[in-house]
Design an enzyme around this catalytic site. Structure first.
Site, PDB file in Angstrom:
ATOM      1  N   ASP A 181       1.009  -1.376  -0.174  1.00 32.23           N
ATOM      2  CA  ASP A 181       0.350  -0.093  -0.151  1.00 32.23           C
ATOM      3  C   ASP A 181       1.025   1.455   0.434  1.00 32.23           C
ATOM      4  OD1 ASP A 181      -2.853   0.819   0.358  1.00 32.23           O
ATOM      5  OD2 ASP A 181      -1.537   2.492   1.512  1.00 32.23           O
ATOM      6  N   ASN A 189      -2.770  13.159  -4.374  1.00 31.24           N
ATOM      7  CA  ASN A 189      -3.658  14.045  -4.891  1.00 31.24           C
ATOM      8  C   ASN A 189      -3.755  15.471  -4.030  1.00 31.24           C
ATOM      9  OD1 ASN A 189      -3.453  12.063  -6.894  1.00 31.24           O
ATOM     10  ND2 ASN A 189      -5.305  10.761  -4.815  1.00 31.24           N
ATOM     11  N   ASP A 198      -2.583  10.016 -10.699  1.00 33.38           N
ATOM     12  CA  ASP A 198      -2.424   8.488 -11.374  1.00 33.38           C
ATOM     13  C   ASP A 198      -1.153   7.844 -12.579  1.00 33.38           C
ATOM     14  OD1 ASP A 198      -5.034   8.555 -10.916  1.00 33.38           O
ATOM     15  OD2 ASP A 198      -6.154   9.778 -13.331  1.00 33.38           O
ATOM     16  N   GLU A 224      -4.794   2.568  -3.959  1.00 37.16           N
ATOM     17  CA  GLU A 224      -2.957   2.689  -4.592  1.00 37.16           C
ATOM     18  C   GLU A 224      -2.244   1.409  -3.690  1.00 37.16           C
ATOM     19  OE1 GLU A 224      -4.141   5.022  -0.696  1.00 37.16           O
ATOM     20  OE2 GLU A 224      -5.005   4.691  -2.561  1.00 37.16           O
TER      21      GLU A 224
END
Length: 310
Positions: A181, A189, A198, A224
């Site tokens: 993770d 973001n 992305d 993620e």
């Protein structure tokens, strides 16, 4: 010279030719023994020209030096006797590269010769459509098993591959599973924007994939989070691999436009070590527990599942 066995109910050769000329299909008649062309209708001549004394295989095929190896003569006239059933088949012609459905039958021509009659219909449009549908179906199947953003297998594909790997592994073969993770991904973001997020996900996915073996199974598990199955590897071996992946992510920032984004990840490992058959759901649950333990212990680290963590 064979004698004609014509009776009052038989059509004359001229009548047969007139019928064949009236049809849109491509039609020819050839001597079954010599392959000599006896008749070629106008529809076929409009495509390939005058027969000019050529045998059927010379007229209909490109660079043919003898009778076609796919010739159906032996099927339509087994033992030199006409079969009552036509042979229907499909092929791509070498002269015009188009697909045809052919209907072949053997019969006695009005002059007494045993002949082959072939009626061919152009089915290229149908074949092109079938090919487009096949390609579209293959693409849809691939997309159904692939994560669109990272181009890694998706969770569905991963679970199926892991099930197959576990089912086919030897009784004593180890099997390890790693949950990965990305740490504090929301901050990426929020700081750089979702397009940057992305880009980071795609770059991280390709980085992880490049550092694993072809026999390993890696996927984007969701958000993620990534999952990595390592068939044949003990948890100790998976630990070494996971630490290598962790260090590579941390030490090599991902470039996006004018930014250099450092990414770290937390890793959790579970495995069988060949002791007994383990269910995939248990391995996933235990690796997930270990991964959250890595988060609690400060992130950017690797933890191996221990029953004491439950």
């Amino acid at each position: 010279m064979r004698e004609s066995a014509k009776n009052e109910d038989q059509l004359s050769e001229n009548e047969i030719r007139c019928i064949f000329q009236s049809l849109d299909a491509l039609i020819y008649v050839s001597d079954l023994d010599t392959h000599e062309l006896i008749f070629v209708n106008k529809a076929l001549q409009s495509k390939f020209g005058e027969p000019s004394g050529k045998k059927c295989w010379q007229y209909l095929q490109e660079d043919q030096v003898g009778p076609c190896n796919f010739c159906t003569n032996s099927l339509i006239a087994p033992g030199s006797k006409p079969s009552l059933d036509p042979v229907v088949w499909e092929f791509r012609n070498t002269r015009d590269n188009r697909w045809y459905q052919c209907r072949d039958i053997a019969t006695v021509w009005p002059d007494g010769r045993l002949v082959r009659i072939e009626i061919a219909i152009d089915i290229t449009a149908q074949k092109d459509l079938e090919e487009k549908l096949r390609v579209s179906k293959k693409a849809a199947q691939r997309l159904a098993l692939q994560d669109e953003l990272t181009h890694l297998p998706n969770r569905r594909s991963f679970l199926a591959e892991c099930d197959n790997a576990l089912a086919s592994s030897c009784d004593n073969a180890p099997f390890s599973l790693v949950m990965i993770d990305l740490d504090s991904f929301k901050a990426v973001n929020d700081t750089y924007g979702h397009p940057a997020g992305d880009h980071v996900l795609h770059a991280a996915a390709q980085r992880l994939k490049s550092l694993t073996r072809s026999s390993d199974i890696i996927c984007r598990f969701g958000g993620e989070e990534f999952a990595l199955a390592v068939p044949g590897a003990s948890t100790d071996e998976a630990l070494l691999l996971a630490d290598r992946l962790r260090e590579n992510l941390k030490s090599s920032p991902i470039n996006y436009k004018d930014f250099s984004i450092t990414v770290t990840a937390s890793f959790g490992i579970s495995g069988t070590n060949g002791q007994d058959a383990s269910s995939l759901s248990r391995l996933l649950r235990e690796a997930d527990i270990a991964m959250y333990q890595a988060k609690r212990n400060g992130r950017d680290r690797v933890e191996v599942y221990s029953s004491n963590e439950v």
